[in-house]
Design an enzyme around this catalytic site. Structure first.
Site, PDB file in Angstrom:
ATOM      1  N   HIS A 152       0.840  -1.201   0.000  1.00 27.77           N
ATOM      2  CA  HIS A 152       0.000   0.000   0.000  1.00 27.77           C
ATOM      3  C   HIS A 152       0.867   1.240   0.000  1.00 27.77           C
ATOM      4  O   HIS A 152       1.795   1.362   0.802  1.00 27.77           O
ATOM      5  CB  HIS A 152      -0.940  -0.002   1.216  1.00 27.77           C
ATOM      6  CG  HIS A 152      -2.212  -0.746   0.971  1.00 27.77           C
ATOM      7  ND1 HIS A 152      -3.410  -0.374   1.527  1.00 27.77           N
ATOM      8  CD2 HIS A 152      -2.480  -1.832   0.204  1.00 27.77           C
ATOM      9  CE1 HIS A 152      -4.365  -1.190   1.109  1.00 27.77           C
ATOM     10  NE2 HIS A 152      -3.816  -2.101   0.309  1.00 27.77           N
ATOM     11  N   LYS A 206       0.448  -0.917  15.142  1.00 27.62           N
ATOM     12  CA  LYS A 206       1.825  -1.071  15.611  1.00 27.62           C
ATOM     13  C   LYS A 206       2.072  -2.348  16.412  1.00 27.62           C
ATOM     14  O   LYS A 206       3.219  -2.687  16.683  1.00 27.62           O
ATOM     15  CB  LYS A 206       2.204   0.141  16.490  1.00 27.62           C
ATOM     16  CG  LYS A 206       2.274   1.441  15.720  1.00 27.62           C
ATOM     17  CD  LYS A 206       3.321   1.378  14.630  1.00 27.62           C
ATOM     18  CE  LYS A 206       3.244   2.560  13.687  1.00 27.62           C
ATOM     19  NZ  LYS A 206       3.952   2.301  12.433  1.00 27.62           N
ATOM     20  N   TYR A 215       3.774   6.133  10.436  1.00 27.70           N
ATOM     21  CA  TYR A 215       2.881   5.049  10.000  1.00 27.70           C
ATOM     22  C   TYR A 215       3.676   3.901   9.373  1.00 27.70           C
ATOM     23  O   TYR A 215       3.417   2.730   9.641  1.00 27.70           O
ATOM     24  CB  TYR A 215       1.856   5.582   8.997  1.00 27.70           C
ATOM     25  CG  TYR A 215       0.712   4.623   8.716  1.00 27.70           C
ATOM     26  CD1 TYR A 215       0.703   3.804   7.584  1.00 27.70           C
ATOM     27  CD2 TYR A 215      -0.365   4.534   9.599  1.00 27.70           C
ATOM     28  CE1 TYR A 215      -0.322   2.923   7.345  1.00 27.70           C
ATOM     29  CE2 TYR A 215      -1.415   3.640   9.365  1.00 27.70           C
ATOM     30  CZ  TYR A 215      -1.388   2.844   8.234  1.00 27.70           C
ATOM     31  OH  TYR A 215      -2.409   1.959   7.998  1.00 27.70           O
TER      32      TYR A 215
HETATM   33  C1  PHB Z   1      -6.706  -4.401  10.199  1.00 26.53           C
HETATM   34  O1  PHB Z   1      -7.111  -5.253  11.035  1.00 26.53           O
HETATM   35  O2  PHB Z   1      -6.752  -4.581   8.966  1.00 26.53           O
HETATM   36  C2  PHB Z   1      -6.139  -3.098  10.722  1.00 26.53           C
HETATM   37  C3  PHB Z   1      -6.268  -2.774  12.074  1.00 26.53           C
HETATM   38  C4  PHB Z   1      -5.752  -1.582  12.534  1.00 26.53           C
HETATM   39  C5  PHB Z   1      -5.117  -0.707  11.637  1.00 26.53           C
HETATM   40  C6  PHB Z   1      -4.990  -1.031  10.295  1.00 26.53           C
HETATM   41  C7  PHB Z   1      -5.513  -2.245   9.830  1.00 26.53           C
HETATM   42  O3  PHB Z   1      -4.627   0.487  12.075  1.00 26.53           O
END
Ligand code: PHB
Ligand code: APR
Length: 389
Positions: free
Chosen positions: A72, A296, A384
Site C-alpha cells: 500500500h 503497531k 505510520y
Molecule cells: C486491520 O485489522 O486490517 C487493521 C487494524 C488496525 C489498523 C490497520 C488495519 O490500524
C-alpha cells in the site's frame, strides 16, 4: 530438557524470535499454552511495516507474503465528507504491506519443524524459576506429566496475560497505562473492500476503519461504547453504521455480506519497564500494548525480537554482553515512539464520551493542518510506515 533459549509463547514474537535465533545456530524451545489451531484462529491486525517484511525475507519466509500481500502506497483520513490522502510512498519513499498477522504467524509456524525449532503446544502451568541467575529454568505440564526446561536465557513472548512480566518483582517493574473509554467492534467478511486503501474516519457518530485482507476479503471496525455487546450489533446495523461513518463516497461503495468473524476489543496503551531482569527478556505484548489505530502491535513485536535476537546472537557467538545489557533501553526507545504515535492517532480520530467542544476543535484544527501541510503529512507518514530500528 535443555536449550540455549527457552521462549514462552508461540505468537508472532515468540515464533519470529525462535526463527531468528535458530538461523544463527542457537538452540531454542518454545512453550505455547494453546493449540496451534487456536493460535491461528485469532484475528488480528493486518498492516506490516518494512521491518516486519524485511525480517520475514531475512528468514526466507516471505514468499507467501509477497504473493498474497498487498503493498500500500497510502491511506486516507476521513473527517465527515472530507477525505485526506496520506501518500506514504511519495512522502517517505516506502510502503506498508497489507497481510494478516494470522498469515505471518502461519508462515512462521509452518517452517518450525523443518528448521529444528521445537514448539510444545498445549503446555500448561508454565512457571519461571531462577530468572536472576545464569541458570534459569521453566517447569510446565503436558498431557498430565510435569517437565523442566533448563536454558541460559528465557524470552517472555507470552503476550499481555502471560506469566513472564509477572515474574519481575513489583519493586523492580513499573507500568504506564492509558485505558480508552471505548472499544472496537471488528467484522471480517468475504466482500471486496470499499476502497483500495485504508480509510480511518472520525465521524460525529464515532471512529470507523475500512481495511482489508485481500481484494476479496474486508476487515472493518467501528468505535463502540465499552458497554456494547456483540448481540447489540447484528450485521445489518454494523453495515449501516459503517456506511454512515466512512463518508458518502466510501459508504456508497461498501459491499455487504455475512460476518465470518465479529468481535469487540478494548483499547489500551500500556508499557512495562524494564523489559528485562537477569536472564529474562520480555518482547511483544508481554511488555507493551498499543491501541490498534496505528497498526503497531505486530510491528513492535518485530522490532523487539530484532533487537533481542541480535543481542543474544552477539552473546552466544562473540561472547560479549553489551547487547543483552542494553536490550531494554534500546527496545523501549522505539516502543515509546510507537506508543506516542498510536495514542496520538487514537486521540485524533475517535470521539471521546467526555470530550468537549474544545477537544473537537483541536481535532478539526489538527486535521486542517494535516490536510494543508506537507511537513505534517510527512511526520504522519514516517510514523505510520515505522520509524527506523
Ligand atoms: C486491520 O485489522 O486490517 C487493521 C487494524 C488496525 C489498523 C490497520 C488495519 O490500524
Ligand atoms: N504459557 C505459554 N504460552 C502462553 C501463556 C502461558 N502461560 N500465556 C500466553 N501464552 C501464549 C498465548 O497463547 C499466545 O499464543 O503467548 C502467545 C502470545 O502471543 P500474542 O498475544 O499474539 O503476542 P505477541 O507474540 O507479542 O504478538 C503481538 O499479537 O496480540 C497481538 O495485537 C497484538 O499484534 C500484536 C501481536
Amino acid at each position: 530438557m535443555k536449550s540455549d533459549v527457552a521462549i514462552i509463547g508461540a505468537g508472532p514474537a515468540g515464533l519470529m524470535l525462535g526463527h531468528l535465533l535458530r538461523k544463527a545456530g542457537i538452540d531454542v524451545v518454545i512453550l505455547e499454552r494453546q493449540s496451534a489451531e487456536y493460535v491461528l484462529s485469532r484475528i488480528r491486525a493486518g498492516v506490516l511495516e518494512q521491518i516486519t517484511v524485511d525480517l520475514m525475507d531475512e528468514l526466507g519466509l516471505g514468499a507467501r507474503m509477497h504473493k498474497k500481500g498487498l503493498p500500500h502506497h497510502g491511506f486516507y483520513l476521513a473527517d465527515g465528507e472530507r477525505l485526506i490522502r496520506i501518500d506514504i510512498a511519495e512522502l517517505t519513499g516506502k510502503t506498508v504491506m497489507v497481510y494478516g498477522q494470522t498469515e505471518v504467524t502461519r508462515d512462521l509456524m509452518d517452517a518450525c519443524a523443518e528448521r529444528g525449532i521445537e514448539v510444545v503446544y498445549e503446555a500448561s502451568d508454565v512457571t519461571l524459576h531462577n530468572i536472576e541467575s545464569d541458570a534459569p529454568y521453566l517447569t510446565y505440564k503436558k498431557d498430565g506429566a510435569e517437565y523442566r526446561l533448563d536454558a541460559r536465557f528465557i524470552a517472555g513472548c507470552d503476550g499481555f496475560h502471560g506469566p513472564s512480566r509477572k515474574a519481575i518483582p513489583e519493586s523492580v517493574g513499573r507500568t504506564f497505562e492509558r485505558i480508552y473509554p471505548f472499544g472496537w467492534l471488528g467484522i471480517l467478511a468475504d466482500v471486496p473492500p470499499c476502497n483500495e486503501e485504508l480509510i480511518y474516519a472520525n465521524h460525529d457518530r464515532g471512529f470507523a476503519l475500512g481495511s482489508m485482507r485481500s481484494k476479496s476479503r474486508s476487515r472493518y471496525y467501528v468505535q463502540v461504547p465499552l458497554t456494547d455487546r456483540i448481540e447489540d450489533w447484528p450485521d445489518d446495523r454494523l453495515w449501516d453504521e459503517l456506511a454512515m461513518r466512512l463518508g458518502p463516497e466510501a459508504g456508497a461503495s461498501i459491499t455487504r455480506g455475512p460476518a465470518l468473524e465479529k468481535s469487540i476489543a478494548p483499547l489500551r496503551s500500556f508499557v512495562f519497564e524494564p523489559m528485562q531482569l537477569g536472564s529474562l527478556f520480555l518482547a511483544g505484548d508481554a511488555a507493551h500494548i498499543v491501541p490498534p489505530t496505528g497498526a503497531k502491535g505486530l510491528n513492535l513485536a518485530s522490532s523487539d525480537v530484532a533487537y533481542l535476537s541480535r543481542a543474544l546472537i552477539q552473546f552466544f557467538k562473540q561472547g560479549t554482553e553489551e547487547g543483552i545489557a542494553s536490550y531494554s533501553k534500546t527496545a523501549l526507545a522505539r516502543v515509546w515512539k510507537s506508543e506516542r504515535f498510536s495514542w496520538s492517532l487514537t486521540t485524533l480520530m475517535h470521539r471521546f464520551p467526555d470530550g468537549d467542544a474544545f477537544g473537537r476543535r483541536m481535532q478539526v484544527a489538527e486535521l486542517d493542518y494535516i490536510a494543508s501541510s506537507r511537513a505534517a503529512q510527512t511526520a504522519l507518514a514516517e510514523n505510520y510506515i515505522g520509524l527506523p530500528l
